[in-house]
Design a protein around this motif. Structure first.
Motif, PDB file in Angstrom:
ATOM      1  N   ASP A 122       0.856  -1.191   0.000  1.00  0.00           N
ATOM      2  CA  ASP A 122       0.000   0.000   0.000  1.00  0.00           C
ATOM      3  C   ASP A 122       0.894   1.243   0.000  1.00  0.00           C
ATOM      4  N   HIS A 123       0.310   2.394   0.335  1.00  0.00           N
ATOM      5  CA  HIS A 123       1.070   3.643   0.191  1.00  0.00           C
ATOM      6  C   HIS A 123       1.893   3.986   1.433  1.00  0.00           C
ATOM      7  N   THR A 124       1.816   3.144   2.470  1.00  0.00           N
ATOM      8  CA  THR A 124       2.559   3.463   3.687  1.00  0.00           C
ATOM      9  C   THR A 124       4.032   3.087   3.512  1.00  0.00           C
ATOM     10  N   THR A 176      -1.435   6.859   7.156  1.00  0.00           N
ATOM     11  CA  THR A 176      -0.663   8.073   6.891  1.00  0.00           C
ATOM     12  C   THR A 176       0.202   7.938   5.631  1.00  0.00           C
ATOM     13  N   MET A 177       0.411   9.053   4.959  1.00  0.00           N
ATOM     14  CA  MET A 177       1.358   9.106   3.832  1.00  0.00           C
ATOM     15  C   MET A 177       2.789   9.317   4.323  1.00  0.00           C
ATOM     16  N   LEU A 178       2.926   9.680   5.593  1.00  0.00           N
ATOM     17  CA  LEU A 178       4.257   9.987   6.123  1.00  0.00           C
ATOM     18  C   LEU A 178       5.067   8.702   6.327  1.00  0.00           C
ATOM     19  N   LEU A 179       6.368   8.864   6.344  1.00  0.00           N
ATOM     20  CA  LEU A 179       7.221   7.786   6.840  1.00  0.00           C
ATOM     21  C   LEU A 179       6.738   7.458   8.250  1.00  0.00           C
ATOM     22  N   PHE A 201      12.066  14.391  -1.268  1.00  0.00           N
ATOM     23  CA  PHE A 201      11.157  13.246  -1.327  1.00  0.00           C
ATOM     24  C   PHE A 201      10.031  13.517  -2.327  1.00  0.00           C
ATOM     25  N   GLY A 202       9.083  12.560  -2.442  1.00  0.00           N
ATOM     26  CA  GLY A 202       7.966  12.685  -3.378  1.00  0.00           C
ATOM     27  C   GLY A 202       6.699  12.185  -2.714  1.00  0.00           C
ATOM     28  N   HIS A 203       5.954  11.301  -3.411  1.00  0.00           N
ATOM     29  CA  HIS A 203       4.832  10.540  -2.873  1.00  0.00           C
ATOM     30  C   HIS A 203       3.528  11.346  -2.746  1.00  0.00           C
TER      31      HIS A 203
END
Ligand SMILES: [Fe+2]
Length: 271
Positions: A122-124, A176-179, A201-203
């Motif tokens: 997923d996006h995590t 979350t989208m964060l690290l 960074f990107g994302h």
């Protein structure tokens, strides 16, 4: 003077793959043409991940063909939409891919360290304990000027859907989208504060800059399409009116300069 292009989130799939009127392949082709037409030289191009949409071999073949005309060398970062082994083998020329695509290189006396924060479906994203150890070993107070690179934002960005995740009816919550361990990242890099020229960074598909503990944080816009990033915004929202874009980053002894170059939106693409 070190100068590089920062681009991100090209999401190459089929040649006509589109979302909200943005077509990823023609957009990347236009970005490559714009970079090649720049009336100055850069040391390298940095792609901060999600090169392709689904991690498929044919997507990497198309991405490789689209990026081949670049007149500057390109460095890749693994994103959550990428297949790390294919990205390493097909784009970066790595013979024996590693589980996490971490590496460092130097240009014009600046050390650039890339960390792979994306090994999920997923996006995590996160960094493993051994990656954090490597980050701590790297981030000593003394040494060459240093730039850190990863796919996921390692700090909150005053946007709830990015910072905390979001909900869609009848689906499990999006995280979350964060690290996820961004606080550990912050603690690890703190000793190198005076050497750090920036964290790139990107994302999040949006041009974003932040300043924390004396360190510049910079998210490149997407070459595919942007997502709205506003305070109090609870879910991601496409912004079809915003075109593909990239950054030109200049680094000298005294300062870092980040310029955004936006492409004209092709009028032939319906929104
Ligand atoms: Fe991503």
């Amino acid at each position: 003077m070190l100068r590089f292009i920062h681009l991100s989130d090209s999401h190459i799939s089929t040649p006509d793959f589109a979302n909200y009127g943005h077509r990823s392949a023609p957009n990347l082709e236009a970005v490559v043409s714009a970079i090649n037409a720049l009336p100055f030289e850069v040391d390298f191009v940095l792609h901060t991940g999600d090169v392709v949409q689904n991690g498929a071999p044919e997507e990497y073949a198309l991405a490789r063909a689209l990026l081949a005309p670049l007149r500057f060398p390109i460095r890749y970062v693994n994103g959550n939409h990428d297949a790390s082994d294919l990205l390493q083998r097909e784009l970066a020329g790595v013979q024996t891919p590693s589980a996490r695509y971490d590496y460092t290189f130097s240009a014009k006396g600046v050390q650039i360290a890339v960390f792979d924060s994306a090994n999920r479906r997923d996006h995590t994203g996160n960094l493993t304990d051994s990656q954090l150890d490597a980050l701590r070993r790297l981030c000593t107070p003394e040494g060459a000027p240093l730039i850190l690179v990863l796919h996921h934002p390692p700090l909150p960005l005053d946007t709830p859907w990015i910072d905390q995740g979001w909900q869609v009816p009848d689906r499990p919550p999006f995280g979350t989208m964060l690290l996820e361990n961004w606080r550990a990242f912050q603690a690890a890099i703190a000793p190198a504060r005076r050497r750090l020229r920036g964290v790139f960074f990107g994302h999040i598909h949006h041009a974003h800059q932040a300043w924390r503990d004396g360190v510049l944080y910079c998210a490149a816009p997407s070459t595919f399409g942007q997502l709205a990033s506003r305070p109090e915004q609870s879910a991601p929202q496409p912004t079809p009116e915003q075109p593909a874009a990239f950054y030109v980053v200049s680094v000298n002894e005294a300062q870092v300069t980040v310029r955004q170059v936006s492409l004209p939106r092709p009028t032939s693409q319906p929104i």
